[in-house]
Motif scaffolding. Structure first.
Motif, PDB file in Angstrom:
ATOM      1  N   ARG A 101      77.792 -15.420  23.356  1.00 28.59           N
ATOM      2  CA  ARG A 101      78.160 -15.083  21.642  1.00 28.59           C
ATOM      3  C   ARG A 101      76.895 -14.353  20.946  1.00 28.59           C
ATOM      4  O   ARG A 101      77.104 -13.190  20.431  1.00 28.59           O
TER       5      ARG A 101
ATOM      6  N   ARG B 169      76.753 -10.195  19.804  1.00 28.20           N
ATOM      7  CA  ARG B 169      76.492  -9.983  18.374  1.00 28.20           C
ATOM      8  C   ARG B 169      75.111  -8.897  18.361  1.00 28.20           C
ATOM      9  O   ARG B 169      75.180  -8.084  17.502  1.00 28.20           O
TER      10      ARG B 169
ATOM     11  N   PHE C 200      68.876 -10.150  11.309  1.00 33.04           N
ATOM     12  CA  PHE C 200      70.098 -10.364  10.367  1.00 33.04           C
ATOM     13  C   PHE C 200      71.196 -10.942  10.848  1.00 33.04           C
ATOM     14  O   PHE C 200      71.781 -11.968  10.287  1.00 33.04           O
TER      15      PHE C 200
ATOM     16  N   ARG D 101      70.209 -14.641  11.281  1.00 32.04           N
ATOM     17  CA  ARG D 101      70.430 -15.203  10.113  1.00 32.04           C
ATOM     18  C   ARG D 101      72.144 -15.195   9.406  1.00 32.04           C
ATOM     19  O   ARG D 101      72.506 -16.217   9.111  1.00 32.04           O
ATOM     20  N   HIS D 102      72.626 -14.240   9.439  1.00 34.25           N
ATOM     21  CA  HIS D 102      73.977 -14.013   8.972  1.00 34.25           C
ATOM     22  C   HIS D 102      75.053 -14.667   9.780  1.00 34.25           C
ATOM     23  O   HIS D 102      75.996 -15.365   9.061  1.00 34.25           O
ATOM     24  N   MET D 103      74.890 -14.531  11.019  1.00 32.86           N
ATOM     25  CA  MET D 103      75.965 -14.979  11.957  1.00 32.86           C
ATOM     26  C   MET D 103      75.750 -16.133  12.738  1.00 32.86           C
ATOM     27  O   MET D 103      76.597 -16.807  13.056  1.00 32.86           O
ATOM     28  N   GLU D 104      74.214 -16.296  13.016  1.00 32.62           N
ATOM     29  CA  GLU D 104      74.118 -17.506  13.949  1.00 32.62           C
ATOM     30  C   GLU D 104      73.570 -18.589  13.247  1.00 32.62           C
ATOM     31  O   GLU D 104      73.026 -19.799  13.456  1.00 32.62           O
ATOM     32  N   ASP D 105      73.364 -18.383  11.762  1.00 31.68           N
ATOM     33  CA  ASP D 105      72.923 -19.175  10.772  1.00 31.68           C
ATOM     34  C   ASP D 105      71.695 -20.076  11.082  1.00 31.68           C
ATOM     35  O   ASP D 105      71.575 -21.268  11.292  1.00 31.68           O
ATOM     36  N   ARG D 106      70.572 -19.192  11.662  1.00 25.74           N
ATOM     37  CA  ARG D 106      69.292 -19.504  12.278  1.00 25.74           C
ATOM     38  C   ARG D 106      68.476 -19.399  11.066  1.00 25.74           C
ATOM     39  O   ARG D 106      68.620 -18.771  10.019  1.00 25.74           O
ATOM     40  N   THR D 107      67.481 -20.401  10.983  1.00 24.59           N
ATOM     41  CA  THR D 107      66.505 -20.312   9.687  1.00 24.59           C
ATOM     42  C   THR D 107      65.381 -19.048  10.119  1.00 24.59           C
ATOM     43  O   THR D 107      65.524 -18.805  11.076  1.00 24.59           O
ATOM     44  N   THR D 108      64.761 -19.007   9.025  1.00 28.26           N
ATOM     45  CA  THR D 108      63.680 -17.840   9.211  1.00 28.26           C
ATOM     46  C   THR D 108      62.603 -18.411  10.379  1.00 28.26           C
ATOM     47  O   THR D 108      62.112 -17.434  10.797  1.00 28.26           O
TER      48      THR D 108
ATOM     49  N   LYS E   8      61.681 -13.319   7.409  1.00 27.88           N
ATOM     50  CA  LYS E   8      62.223 -13.364   6.375  1.00 27.88           C
ATOM     51  C   LYS E   8      62.165 -11.717   5.920  1.00 27.88           C
ATOM     52  O   LYS E   8      63.289 -11.254   5.093  1.00 27.88           O
ATOM     53  N   GLN E   9      61.230 -11.249   6.009  1.00 27.39           N
ATOM     54  CA  GLN E   9      60.996  -9.725   5.413  1.00 27.39           C
ATOM     55  C   GLN E   9      62.128  -8.794   6.261  1.00 27.39           C
ATOM     56  O   GLN E   9      62.736  -7.949   5.692  1.00 27.39           O
TER      57      GLN E   9
ATOM     58  N   PHE F 291      65.382  -9.448   4.749  1.00 31.82           N
ATOM     59  CA  PHE F 291      65.487  -8.785   3.470  1.00 31.82           C
ATOM     60  C   PHE F 291      65.912  -7.312   3.545  1.00 31.82           C
ATOM     61  O   PHE F 291      66.729  -6.603   2.570  1.00 31.82           O
TER      62      PHE F 291
END
Lengths: 260, 193
Positions: free
Chosen positions: B36, B40, B147, B150-157, B172-173, B176
């Motif tokens: 998966r 992605r 991204f 973060r956005h699709m795999e819901d992983r933290t920074t 994180k940057q 962003f």
């Protein structure tokens, strides 16, 4: 609270805002930020999650089937590594041994060099301790004087029973006479008047004993004892021997392991 | 036959003890999640399959270095992300016609204009997904991967940073920058809807 930056809104949208309650309170009181955040959420929601095509329940087994043949057995690897580590251990040990040997060789060489630098050269030794040739002469002379002393003692007591001793004493006198010639030559190079005088005196007596007409007899022996003062010569020989003994002791202290 | 009755740590011990077949259980257990994320990041089914295989191969070779306290799923996931990132970078390096520099606004506009004939047509033709894909490919490999995680795999920074081998703040940057670029590029869609 100031207006939120885009970064703070993105952080809040993904639930990583440091103070979620304060941000929500700000949105409630700030229509501008609330609208901006709504737009952000709309945009992010619009980005699909790119759902991967489905894989059936046997997908993992197929993956395993495709890679399994190329995987080495860990036990073999370990054995190989163990063999390698064993060899590495041997190599390490050999390395240590070589290092120790090198160290010892270096220390030995350094010691030799140090000793060489500290030890005076042969020329220096010779300069400080001139060649002790004297002991060679001394040994020969000591032996000769020893024989001469015994001869003079026999000569002193020869009048008791001369018949059996006459020929051997004459032979000994001849032998001693030849040896005395050598000692005289050696002694002539030294600055020792007592020694030279004694050897000269001994030479005359031995020559008389070896060459007396008719051989050694009571008359000839008596003549040697009286005219040649054999007893006095015996005393001189004993004095010389005592000097030689002293000289030998000094020589052994100064030239131990040296040139003798 | 792959045994599935052991947990990951027991299975790893078995593998390290010489039971190679035991590794099959780990492959079966984690291959779907790896596929998966690989899909992605790469955006390509075949590439994703390659990434999954490569990740498990690398994982097997590095298994001795795996710390028993760690989670094998997280560990092999990171390896898969690295493999996918390598695949993307390699693929992009070989492309003759690149999307362009994501930091160039003119190129951004040009890309959107080239790929779209107007909002109405996009909506009608169902090319939104294509727009998104184009926008995502306009990101750098790191931004795109950050991204996606973060956005699709819901992983933290923190997890993203660990997966990419960068500091959490850098991760994180990266997220962003990715969001900002995507919003700018997808602005025409917002007008259309």
């Amino acid at each position: 609270m100031k207006h939120l930056t885009e970064e703070e809104m993105i952080e809040h949208a993904y639930g990583e805002s440091d103070n979620i309650v304060a941000v929500e309170r700000h949105f409630a009181s700030c229509p501008q930020c609330a609208e901006g955040f709504a737009d952000l959420e709309h945009d992010l929601t619009g980005v699909s999650r790119l759902n991967a095509p489905p894989r059936d329940a046997h997908y993992g087994e197929r993956v395993w089937g495709s890679i399994a043949p190329s995987l080495p057995l860990y036990a073999h690897q370990k054995q190989r590594f163990a063999w390698f580590s064993m060899n590495a251990g041997w190599a390490k040990g050999l390395g240590y041994a070589a290092a120790c040997a090198l160290l010892m060789a270096g220390a030995f060489y350094a010691g030799r060099q140090w000793e060489h630098s500290k030890r005076p050269s042969m020329a220096q030794v010779e300069h400080k301790n001139p060649p002790v040739k004297q002991p060679v002469v001394v040994v020969v002379l000591d032996e000769h004087l020893d024989r001469s002393e015994r001869f003079l003692v026999q000569l002193k007591h020869a009048d008791v029973d001369l018949s059996e001793m006459a020929q051997p004493m004459r032979d000994e006198a001849r032998s001693l006479l030849a040896a005395n010639k050598v000692c005289q030559q050696k002694a002539a190079k030294s600055d020792d008047p007592e020694l030279n005088t004694a050897l000269e005196h001994l030479d005359t007596l031995l020559a008389q004993a070896a060459n007396s007409p008719g051989g050694l007899n009571t008359q000839s022996i008596s003549k040697l004892q009286q005219e040649m003062n054999s007893d006095g010569l015996l005393f001189e020989v004993r004095v010389l021997r005592s000097r030689i003994d002293d000289h030998k002791k000094d020589g052994s202290n100064t030239a131990k392991g040296g040139t003798i | 036959m792959v045994r599935m009755d052991r947990n990951d740590h027991e299975t790893i011990q078995a593998v390290l003890s010489g039971d190679k077949e035991a590794y099959g259980a780990l492959v079966v257990r984690h291959s779907h999640s790896l596929f998966r994320v690989a899909f992605r990041i790469t955006g390509n089914e075949a590439d994703a399959d390659d990434v999954v295989q490569e990740a498990f191969l690398r994982g097997y070779r590095k298994l001795e270095g795996f710390e028993s306290r760690a989670n094998f799923g997280t560990w092999i996931y990171r390896i898969a992300v690295h493999c996918a990132l390598d695949k993307v970078k390699h693929r992009r390096g070989g492309e003759t016609s690149r999307v362009g520099d994501a930091n160039d606004p003119e190129l951004d506009q040009l890309q959107v204009a080239d790929r779209s004939a107007g909002p109405e047509r996009i909506l009608l033709s169902g090319e939104i997904g294509s727009m998104q894909e184009t926008a995502l490919h306009g990101l750098t490999a790191t931004e795109r991967t950050a991204f996606i995680l973060r956005h699709m795999e819901d992983r933290t920074t923190v997890e993203i940073g660990a997966a990419l081998g960068i500091e959490p703040n850098a991760a994180k940057q990266a997220v962003f920058r990715a969001v900002q670029k995507l919003r700018r590029r997808l602005a025409p869609l917002r007008v259309a809807t």
